[in-house]
Design an enzyme around this catalytic site. Structure first.
Site, short mmCIF file in Angstrom:
data_model
loop_
_atom_site.label_atom_id
_atom_site.label_comp_id
_atom_site.label_asym_id
_atom_site.label_seq_id
_atom_site.Cartn_x
_atom_site.Cartn_y
_atom_site.Cartn_z
N CYS A 40 0.84 -1.20 0.00
CA CYS A 40 0.00 0.00 0.00
C CYS A 40 0.88 1.25 0.00
CB CYS A 40 -0.89 -0.03 1.25
SG CYS A 40 -1.90 1.43 1.49
N HIS A 41 0.32 2.37 -0.47
CA HIS A 41 1.06 3.63 -0.47
C HIS A 41 1.51 4.03 0.94
CE1 HIS A 41 -0.35 4.38 -4.63
NE2 HIS A 41 0.79 5.04 -4.68
N THR A 42 0.74 3.64 1.94
CA THR A 42 1.10 4.02 3.31
C THR A 42 2.41 3.36 3.75
OG1 THR A 42 -1.25 4.17 3.74
CG2 THR A 42 0.19 4.27 5.65
N HIS A 62 0.56 -3.79 6.21
CA HIS A 62 -0.69 -3.68 6.99
C HIS A 62 -1.90 -4.16 6.19
CE1 HIS A 62 -0.46 -0.04 4.58
NE2 HIS A 62 -1.76 0.03 4.67
N GLU A 63 -1.69 -4.76 5.00
CA GLU A 63 -2.84 -5.19 4.20
C GLU A 63 -2.84 -6.72 4.12
OE1 GLU A 63 -4.40 -2.42 0.79
OE2 GLU A 63 -3.76 -4.27 -0.17
N CYS A 92 -12.66 -2.84 19.07
CA CYS A 92 -12.75 -3.51 20.37
C CYS A 92 -14.18 -3.84 20.72
CB CYS A 92 -12.10 -2.65 21.46
SG CYS A 92 -13.12 -1.26 22.01
N CYS A 95 -15.43 0.53 23.27
CA CYS A 95 -15.00 1.91 23.57
C CYS A 95 -16.08 2.90 23.10
CB CYS A 95 -13.65 2.21 22.92
SG CYS A 95 -13.73 2.44 21.14
N CYS A 98 -16.50 2.66 19.34
CA CYS A 98 -17.06 1.38 18.86
C CYS A 98 -18.55 1.28 19.16
CB CYS A 98 -16.32 0.20 19.48
SG CYS A 98 -14.73 -0.14 18.69
N CYS A 106 -11.95 3.36 16.70
CA CYS A 106 -11.71 2.66 17.97
C CYS A 106 -10.51 3.28 18.69
CB CYS A 106 -11.46 1.18 17.70
SG CYS A 106 -11.11 0.22 19.18
N ARG A 110 -5.06 2.67 20.55
CA ARG A 110 -4.55 3.62 19.58
C ARG A 110 -3.14 4.15 19.94
NH1 ARG A 110 -8.21 8.79 18.50
NH2 ARG A 110 -9.43 7.29 17.32
N CYS A 169 -7.18 -2.99 3.55
CA CYS A 169 -6.93 -1.53 3.54
C CYS A 169 -7.62 -0.86 2.37
CB CYS A 169 -5.43 -1.22 3.55
SG CYS A 169 -5.09 0.55 3.57
N ARG A 362 -2.99 -3.09 -7.68
CA ARG A 362 -2.46 -3.54 -6.40
C ARG A 362 -1.52 -4.71 -6.60
NH1 ARG A 362 -2.44 -0.31 -2.97
NH2 ARG A 362 -3.59 -0.62 -1.03
ZN ZN Z 1 -3.00 0.96 3.35
ZN ZN Z 2 -13.14 0.35 20.30
#
Ligand code: ZN
Ligand code: ZN
Length: 368
Positions: A40-42, A62-63, A92, A95, A98, A106, A110, A169, A362
């Site tokens: 991913c670009h991130t 992260h994907e 979760c 919270c 959520c 969430c 974090r 993602c 992708r």
């Molecule tokens: Zn991403």
């Molecule tokens: Zn939460």
């Protein structure tokens, strides 16, 4: 255990694909064997050093999509053998956010996640006894990873995992922006700026929401052809006069919904200006560069245009990603067409270069 992983050791340098140590999952955590992970670009943004919150050394990615191999104590949400998609935006379920249907933000883990740590303040990855930080709470550029159970969406056992990865993602971000953030009404006119994975996801989301007209805008003819395949009813090459064109196509008013999926603040401005007077909603999905700001003439707002945005398309990961995967399996979403290259982990730096050249939609790493 020893696992191969792509490690960001120095900002602005290629990732080092090497063996690292991975400890067993602790309470509330699961060990996942990755089968696939989108690039991913991130990831590129963090690796380049352009991301002001970036850090080293860490395992990027992260994907991810894979299978739960083992769980730590007090895990109730997943079990060994489950097919899962990783969630950089966890859910979760308890919270303040959520419990509210309006958001997926969430707050449970974090702060630790932003520091590259698991919720107990430590890492499971290490090299020669030195901790190696996690990335976006997931670190899926690795054969195995350990993540909190609230960061895993359990998906259909029928779903091929390489096609599941984009749902972790980019694809869910685009679809969710249309379905959950903007809540596109049937019969609407929508304009999507940018036809990478996120923008194509927004095109798909507008189609699933039964929009009447879906206009896709991009600099690339081939991406515009992809947009047609996924549901765009009209395509247009990006240009400085595109706002005038959109207005002329909509009786002078503008579009009911616009989506910005390039990350350029100039394009964000076009998305705001192209939204319809009276009720048009402009949704920002792209990630702008450090320090950049979006200029809006206030008159655009007092005449009824609205501007919003979301992270991960407002999708509540554990609750809503499995249903999106089911819609792919039902033939409503062509996720297969979005995976335009499959590579081995060792080729991850090549995938970054291809992304810089804007090749394909992708690239997915498959772990054999
Ligand atoms: Zn991403
Ligand atoms: Zn939460």
């Amino acid at each position: 255990m020893r696992v191969r992983a792509a490690v960001l050791e120095e900002l602005g340098r290629p990732l080092a694909v090497r063996e690292v140590d991975l400890a067993e999952p602790k309470g509330g955590e699961a060990l996942v064997r990755l089968e696939a992970c989108g690039v991913c670009h991130t990831d590129l943004y963090a690796a380049s050093g352009a991301d002001p919150t970036g850090y080293t050394d860490c395992v990027l990615g992260h994907e991810g999509a894979g299978v739960v191999e083992a769980v730590g104590p007090n895990v109730a949400l997943v079990a060994p053998g489950d097919q899962v998609v990783t969630l950089f935006a966890p859910e979760c379920g308890n919270c303040v956010h959520c419990l509210d249907p309006r958001t997926n933000r969430c707050v449970a883990i974090r702060d630790r996640q932003g520091e590259g740590l698991l919720p107990d303040g430590t890492t499971r990855f290490s090299v020669d006894g030195e901790p190696l930080r996690h990335f976006m709470g997931t670190s899926t550029f690795a054969e195995y990873t350990v993540v909190p159970e609230i960061a895993l969406a359990k998906v259909s056992p029928e779903a091929p995992l390489d096609g599941c990865a984009p749902f972790a993602c980019g694809l869910s971000t685009g679809i969710g922006a249309a379905l959950y953030t903007a809540q596109v009404a049937p019969g609407s006119t929508c304009v999507v700026f940018g036809c990478g994975l996120v923008g194509l996801g927004a095109v798909i989301g507008c189609r699933l929401a039964a929009a009447d007209r879906i206009v896709a805008i991009d600099l690339s003819e081939s991406r515009l052809r992809e947009a047609r395949r996924h549901g765009a009813t009209e395509i247009r090459l990006a240009s400085n006069d595109v706002v005038d064109w959109i207005r002329s196509e909509t009786g002078g008013f503008g579009a009911d919904y616009t989506f910005e999926a390039t990350g350029s603040v100039k394009v964000m401005q076009q998305a705001v200006e192209a939204a319809r007077e009276a009720w048009g909603l402009a949704t920002m999905i792209g990630v702008a560069g450090k320090g950049e700001t979006l200029d809006i003439v206030p008159r655009l707002l007092i005449t009824g245009r609205r501007v919003t945005g979301s992270s991960f398309g407002g999708v509540k990961g554990r609750s809503q990603v499995p249903a999106l995967v089911d819609r792919w399996l039902a033939g409503e979403i062509d996720a297969d067409a979005l995976v335009t290259a499959r590579i081995a982990l060792d080729q991850v730096n090549d995938a970054f270069q291809a992304m810089d050249r804007q090749e394909g939609i992708r690239t997915v790493i498959t772990y054999g």
